[in-house]
Design a protein around this motif. Structure first.
Motif, PDB file in Angstrom:
ATOM      1  N   TRP A  48       7.694  18.372   0.577  1.00 22.40           N
ATOM      2  CA  TRP A  48       6.485  18.304   1.354  1.00 22.40           C
ATOM      3  C   TRP A  48       5.851  16.846   0.943  1.00 22.40           C
ATOM      4  O   TRP A  48       5.202  16.306   1.895  1.00 22.40           O
ATOM      5  CB  TRP A  48       5.536  19.441   0.930  1.00 22.40           C
ATOM      6  CG  TRP A  48       5.196  19.533  -0.360  1.00 22.40           C
ATOM      7  CD1 TRP A  48       6.058  20.464  -1.213  1.00 22.40           C
ATOM      8  CD2 TRP A  48       3.997  19.038  -1.265  1.00 22.40           C
ATOM      9  NE1 TRP A  48       5.435  20.489  -2.676  1.00 22.40           N
ATOM     10  CE2 TRP A  48       4.385  19.577  -2.132  1.00 22.40           C
ATOM     11  CE3 TRP A  48       3.183  18.405  -0.799  1.00 22.40           C
ATOM     12  CZ2 TRP A  48       3.178  19.133  -3.470  1.00 22.40           C
ATOM     13  CZ3 TRP A  48       1.983  17.876  -1.730  1.00 22.40           C
ATOM     14  CH2 TRP A  48       2.210  18.330  -3.217  1.00 22.40           C
ATOM     15  N   VAL A 103       5.251  13.882   4.148  1.00 24.77           N
ATOM     16  CA  VAL A 103       3.934  13.662   4.586  1.00 24.77           C
ATOM     17  C   VAL A 103       3.941  12.110   4.472  1.00 24.77           C
ATOM     18  O   VAL A 103       3.234  11.258   5.328  1.00 24.77           O
ATOM     19  CB  VAL A 103       2.869  14.494   3.501  1.00 24.77           C
ATOM     20  CG1 VAL A 103       1.580  13.567   3.797  1.00 24.77           C
ATOM     21  CG2 VAL A 103       2.911  15.630   3.942  1.00 24.77           C
ATOM     22  N   CYS A 134      -2.695  18.546   7.386  1.00 25.34           N
ATOM     23  CA  CYS A 134      -1.751  17.878   8.357  1.00 25.34           C
ATOM     24  C   CYS A 134      -2.033  18.215   9.906  1.00 25.34           C
ATOM     25  O   CYS A 134      -1.805  17.296  10.667  1.00 25.34           O
ATOM     26  CB  CYS A 134      -0.343  18.405   8.034  1.00 25.34           C
ATOM     27  SG  CYS A 134       0.152  17.678   6.223  1.00 25.34           S
ATOM     28  N   VAL A 148       6.350  21.521   4.247  1.00 23.18           N
ATOM     29  CA  VAL A 148       4.590  21.435   4.263  1.00 23.18           C
ATOM     30  C   VAL A 148       4.080  22.797   4.544  1.00 23.18           C
ATOM     31  O   VAL A 148       3.170  22.922   3.930  1.00 23.18           O
ATOM     32  CB  VAL A 148       4.390  20.296   5.307  1.00 23.18           C
ATOM     33  CG1 VAL A 148       2.963  20.221   5.763  1.00 23.18           C
ATOM     34  CG2 VAL A 148       5.099  18.942   5.115  1.00 23.18           C
TER      35      VAL A 148
END
Length: 409
Positions: free
Chosen positions: A221, A225, A288, A396
């Protein structure tokens, strides 16, 4: 709301907040001032891109070293040294601009020096924050920090736009230099326990970088990102922050551009208050998803650049950006060991800004060939696609806002 501001009970946190708020106010002025100072010397968008890229390139080159230094030495003293270098570089640039003796090479060199000092301050300040409060107050501390930073950005952007319009960009750079001097003093008063480091450990810089890299890539994750933000930040820096001032000069005016940036920061302030009250288990997923709004500003600049709509879109963008920022800070602090946190932050920052210099260098030629409108629309599309890339990741989506709970890799 009392619990939301509980981190303010800790003196170390208050001094850290004071220092960071001070520099942010100055930097928000300098961000506008530098662009218009360059445009007062040359109208070339490509030259402007080269100047702002010089800072980014220096930042990229020194970030990993900055992360190692911030994990080796007391982070507050790293910040004092960084503030001193930034003060000297910005003060010299301000004098050159105010006396009319500045040149493009001087802009480039001093921007690079400022970028180098920032490479040490970012990982140190980010990793220092969780040392100033108890574990259970980290989300609130991140929200309060960002609230303070964004509030100071509102003042800096608004006053900076007016100051630069009526007194000239040199004064904005002078205020930024003063802010670094005051921040360095405040950082010197931060008192925290040293981060735990094994006494027998005496590896070289490259070995410590490898340890940081292992921490960085071991969590899917994290790198997913960061990869997304390679594109998000490049589109923002190369598109909005370079082409925005060009549109300001020709369509809406310099003062209005300062207010547009201030509106985004006002949205970030509102977003920080919202984040203080949020109790979401999958905080990173929410953050996100909110990044899709980052495309609003280039979209509006491209299609309908009127002041009121730009400010509304900028405000909404700010609210959403803040949800990501607080979620990201809190997630890293919960899941990355404290003595390696600065190095992970440095890889985070390095990846996130890696493409920015290239974007800043090519936006002039690209917008000249394709047109400013088409370039801004492409930037908006890139930011939305990068958001979808993050949200589509199972890793994520599985990150939980609880220390010790490991997400799916």
């Amino acid at each position: 709301m009392g619990d939301s501001f509980a981190p303010l009970a800790h003196p170390a946190f208050r001094w850290l907040l004071t220092a960071r708020v001070t520099t942010m106010a100055g930097n928000s002025m300098a961000q506008i001032a530098l662009v218009f100072a360059v445009r007062d010397v040359t109208s070339s968008v490509t030259t402007l891109g080269i100047v702002v890229a010089a800072r980014s390139i220096a930042n990229v080159l020194f970030l990993l070293w900055g992360g190692v230094v911030a994990d080796r030495l007391p982070r507050q003293y790293v910040l004092v040294g960084s503030s001193a270098v930034s003060f000297l570089s910005q003060a010299l640039l301000a004098v050159l601009v105010l006396t009319g003796s500045v040149s493009i090479p001087a802009f480039i060199v001093l921007a690079a020096v400022n970028g180098m000092s920032s490479a040490f301050s970012f990982p140190a300040s980010a990793a220092l924050a969780p040392q100033t409060v108890p574990v259970e107050q980290r989300q609130q501390a991140n929200a309060v920090l960002r609230l303070g930073l964004n509030s100071s950005m509102i003042a800096g952007s608004s006053l900076g736009g007016l100051l630069i319009a009526f007194a000239g960009p040199g004064w904005g750079l002078a205020v930024d230099a003063l802010s670094f001097a005051l921040a360095g003093l405040a950082f010197s008063f931060v008192r925290v326990p040293a981060a735990r480091v094994a006494a027998s450990r005496k590896p070289g810089v490259l070995s410590e970088m490898r340890v940081g890299w292992t921490e960085f890539v071991s969590r899917a994750w994290v790198w997913i990102v960061v990869v997304a933000f390679v594109f998000i930040n490049a589109a923002h820096a190369g598109g909005t922050m370079v082409l925005g001032p060009v549109i300001a000069d020709t369509v809406i005016g310099r003062e209005t551009w300062g207010l547009v940036l201030a509106a985004q920061t006002a949205g970030m302030v509102a977003g920080a208050f919202l984040a203080m009250r949020l109790r979401v288990r999958r905080l990173l997923l929410l953050g996100c998803a909110c990044m899709a709004a980052f495309g609003l500003l280039p979209l509006t600049l491209a299609l309908y650049p009127v002041p009121w709509l730009l400010m509304v879109g900028s405000f909404v963008c700010g609210v959403c950006i803040e949800q990501f920022g607080i979620a990201w800070e809190t997630s890293l602090q919960h899941h990355v060991p404290a003595d390696r946190l600065a190095r992970v932050y440095s890889y985070d920052m390095l990846g996130s800004i890696a493409a920015i210099p290239l974007a800043q260098l090519v936006v002039g030629p690209v917008s000249g060939a394709a047109g400013i409108t088409a370039t801004l629309l492409a930037c908006a599309v890139i930011q939305v696609l990068a958001t979808l890339f993050m949200v589509a990741s199972r890793s994520v989506r599985s990150v939980e806002n609880t220390p010790g709970v490991q997400p799916v890799h």
